[in-house]
Design a protein around this motif. Structure first.
Motif: not given
Length: 835
Positions: A638-640, A679-681, A688-689
């Motif tokens: 999870s990206y979170t 995004n905040a998480l 990184r994005a």
């Protein structure tokens, strides 16, 4: 008029450029100058026919896009020395230019743009009304609040510029042949091309379509529908004006943004060009359906002053001397627009060795820089810097003619609109590319547009101010996003991730291919990892998650904006390496739901007999299972950064799957969340994005991606040697993690980072942010930034510029919040992890 001599005719070429406007001729000049032999340009009538010859010729350093500034800057520097190099006058004037702010919001926009100007070389200043008047004494100053001033700006004669580039191209050995029409294109099995013309067929290693408003017709020859449409653009030239004639120095170009026009001096008169609203502007859509009329070259459209009358009145109010002037010339000509007004530049996915440089709404300022950029890319095998916003592969089958027309209208009408962060534009939406959940969710949330898809940014609750309310400061989404953040951190949330790009790779050479493509090791069957494709120079071309579902069968997942960008790169490697694999793009057929938060396991376990416990379904494992009898491929990732799964399934099952999960999670207080909270998480977890912290401008070592780069793996992956050298030489800068003390504004990315010089009195820009957000956990702003190595230590005090003000920033140890797998590991060891 020059014509080609038949003795110069060649039937073989390295590169054939189709179209003799300023962009095509610039590419011929740059390729030949760089030493490429056998460059042939074919033009159907004469050089500059089409949009080039009637352009207003404006040149500016300004652009809101970070790397497009580099294109503008290169063009201007080239044009300054072209006459000396080629002996051809180019009629280049550099009186500077001023963008006029006549509303407080526009002043904010200028401050927003200035925060991005500090780490660029080009001169740009925010100036007072007094300075505006000093530079342009003929202005009515009643409404002027500020100006954005670029001293090196101006205008150039497009015809002379093209002829000088042509002279340079010939000098270095390029062949410019005209009038020669391309009648057909045939791709051969070895990837080369046959270019058919009335004079014979040329065999070419590659072709580049630079055909302006004929680019669609060229594309159709190989079954490509380039999303382009010609727009009627008018500008007006006045007779001599005594007040202009009396001036000692040339007036700077002005852009009255609220009046939506540009205005410059033309000899002793003035020239001004408006951009009408989307309702009033005119498209030449018959050319899209029927093709460009065969004889059209240096013709113009009939002018229509009624259409631009409100802009004429605005110009007369701002520059009162215009009232006394006569109009001596009105130019109404076609310029080509893409849906988002940006050109399409680079190799095209799905067709080998076919490149484009098309869709230029501002061809004169882009021509020099794009010629150099494309030439470097062709010769070096990778782009010299990142310009994904110009990638022709940002469009796909969803980009219909109706969509292109709606967006071109909007883009033309919005030419001078305020450019907000997180900007959304709504024409042409939704496209046919909607996720299975779109109809279910569309009334509950604010949707964002991602590569044709609609994806929830944030969700409404009773009492929220709904809708899209753009601002340079915190706006109506700020508190709801905090609520969604809390939902994921404390309970469980569901997010629609269907826009991800999804590819299946299988075959006997699949492991070998991926080992060569990616800097990470190839995951074992049932496992997933995060992997990066690097360029030969060791830059980060892409970031994907790679899962081996079955022996020699993989699923690759990338971000929505890089689907065809990544697929093209992979396909090129498959072809050049002769790998025996099949690649299937499953992006449109497959839906994805993310479920994340401390209760994620508890909720999903109710829907399956598969054991989801930590021991049985580990982090970065992937399994096929059934949830409420719906087949899914579940990846524990999870990206979170919280406990979570990504659930890949058939798009037609999305509603049933979503409904089953929401139903199962009632007791746990399950709810939706959107990409703003995501995004905040991810920022709090230090994730990184791609496109922000890493891209073709950065290497993985300075981006802090060492963990994913296995320099000691046996396979010789692309970029490996370059990366070893980078490591040996040592890094000059690196990515750091900052907290900021702000007020009602948060970093977005690309802001200037400041530091006191040694004298303590000299403030200087030393780097730039890459992305930022408010941290709802720490209750302060957070950003990633690139800074020099000597200023990259934890505890270092810096400043970040936001809306014209420098805010204190401190480099902290990352991450701010540990990920769930790390917290679980520490708890097992008896340590208490920080949240």
């Amino acid at each position: 008029k020059e014509t080609s001599s038949p003795s110069l005719w060649k039937d073989r070429a390295d590169t054939v450029i189709i179209g003799g406007g300023c962009v095509g001729v610039s590419l011929a000049y740059h390729l030949a100058k760089a030493g490429l032999k056998d460059v042939i340009l074919l033009e159907k009538s004469e050089l500059t026919a089409g949009s080039t010859w009637h352009a207003a010729g404006l040149t500016t350093y300004f652009h809101p896009g970070i790397n497009l500034k580099k294109i503008h800057a290169y063009s201007i520097k080239l044009y300054e020395k072209l006459e000396e190099e080629t002996g051809q006058a180019v009629g280049f004037h550099q009186p500077g230019s001023i963008r006029i702010a006549s509303t407080p919001t526009r002043v904010d926009e200028f401050k927003y743009q200035m925060t991005r100007a500090g780490w660029h070389q080009t001169e740009q200043y925010l100036i007072t009304p007094e300075k505006v008047q000093e530079l342009f004494p003929l202005l009515n100053m009643d409404k002027v609040l500020a100006g954005l001033y670029n001293p090196g700006d101006g205008h150039i004669d497009p015809y002379s510029l093209t002829m000088a580039l042509a002279a340079g191209a010939r000098k270095y050995g390029a062949h410019l042949n005209y009038p020669v029409q391309v009648t057909n294109l045939n791709s051969r099995s070895d990837g080369t091309w046959e270019v058919e013309t009335p004079l014979g067929t040329i065999q070419a290693k590659r072709i580049v379509n630079t055909a302006g408003f004929w680019a669609r017709d060229i594309g159709k020859m190989i079954d490509l529908q380039h999303p382009l449409i010609p727009v009627h653009h008018q500008y007006v030239v006045t007779s001599s004006i005594p007040e202009v004639k009396a001036l000692k120095t040339e007036l700077p170009v002005i852009r009255d943004l609220e009046g939506s026009y540009y205005l410059r001096q033309e000899r002793d008169g003035l020239l001004f060009g408006p951009y009408e609203s989307e309702e009033k502007m005119k498209l030449q859509d018959s050319w899209v359906t029927n093709g460009v009329p065969p004889g059209f070259g240096k013709e113009l459209f009939e002018s229509d002053l009624d259409r631009i009358m409100e802009h004429i009145e605005a110009a007369m109010e701002m520059v009162p001397v215009l009232r006394q002037a006569d109009i001596i010339n009105t130019i109404a000509g076609p310029i080509t627009y893409s849906p988002d007004i940006l050109p399409m530049v680079g190799p095209h996915q799905g067709v080998r060795n076919y490149w484009v440089a098309i869709g230029f709404g501002y061809g004169i300022i882009h021509a020099g820089g794009i010629g150099k950029y494309l030439s470097d890319w062709i010769l070096d095998g990778e782009p010299p810097f990142d310009l994904i916003e110009l990638d022709p592969n940002r469009y796909g089958k969803w980009t219909t003619t109706a969509y292109t027309a709606a967006k071109a209208r909007e883009s033309y009408g919005f030419n001078n609109i305020v450019g907000y962060p997180k900007e959304e534009r709504f024409a042409g939406r939704p496209t046919e590319r909607t996720s299975g959940l779109y109809n279910l969710l569309k009334s509950k949330c604010s949707m964002g547009f991602h590569a044709g898809w609609e994806q929830p940014h944030w969700f409404y609750k009773p009492g929220d101010e709904t809708g899209y309310k753009p601002s340079f400061r915190r706006t109506n989404w700020f508190d709801p996003v905090g609520r969604e953040y809390k939902q994921v951190m404390e309970k469980v949330g569901v997010i629609d991730l269907s826009p991800f790009g999804k590819f299946r790779v299988k075959g006997t050479d699949s492991v070998k291919l991926l080992d060569h493509l990616f800097a990470n090791v190839v995951p074992k069957v049932g496992s997933t990892n995060i992997s990066h494709m690097l360029t030969p120079r060791g830059k980060v071309y892409a970031e994907l998650t790679v899962s081996q579902l079955y022996p020699e069968e993989f699923m690759l997942v990338t971000g929505s904006g890089s689907e065809l960008h990544d697929l093209r790169w992979i396909e090129e490697k498959v072809t050049s390496g002769g790998y025996k694999v099949e690649i299937e793009n499953m992006t449109d057929e497959m839906g994805v739901l993310g479920v994340a938060g401390p209760y994620a396991r508890q909720v999903l376990q109710k829907l399956t007999n598969e054991d989801l416990s930590d021991g049985s379904f580990k982090f970065l494992q992937c399994k096929h299972l059934k949830l409420s009898n719906i087949a899914v491929t579940a990846i524990r990732i999870s990206y979170t950064g919280e406990l979570g799964w990504e659930l890949y399934h058939r798009k037609e099952d999305s509603v049933a799957l979503y409904s089953a999960i929401m139903e199962a999670g009632q007791k746990e207080g399950i709810d939706d969340f959107g990409t703003y909270a995501l995004n905040a998480l991810r920022l709090e977890k230090g994730f990184r994005a791609w496109g922000a912290e890493m891209n073709c401008d950065t290497n993985p070592l300075e981006a802090g991606l060492e963990y994913f780069v296995k320099l000691n793996k046996p396979a010789d992956f692309t970029g490996k040697e370059a990366l070893k050298q980078i490591k040996e030489k040592g890094l000059k800068r690196r990515l750091v993690y900052l907290t900021l003390e702000t007020d009602n504004v948060d970093p977005e990315g690309n802001e200037s980072v400041w530091h006191n010089g040694k004298a303590r009195t000299i403030d200087r820009v030393i780097g730039n942010t890459t992305s930022g957000s408010f941290s709802y956990g720490a209750q302060q702003s957070l950003a990633f930034a690139y800074v020099p190595m000597e200023l990259s230590k934890v505890g270092q005090k810096l400043e970040v510029e936001l809306l014209g003000k420098n805010y204190p920033a401190t480099i902290i140890q990352e991450p701010l919040v540990l990920t769930e797998p790390t917290r679980t590991r520490l708890q097992r060891k008896g340590e208490s992890p920080k949240l």
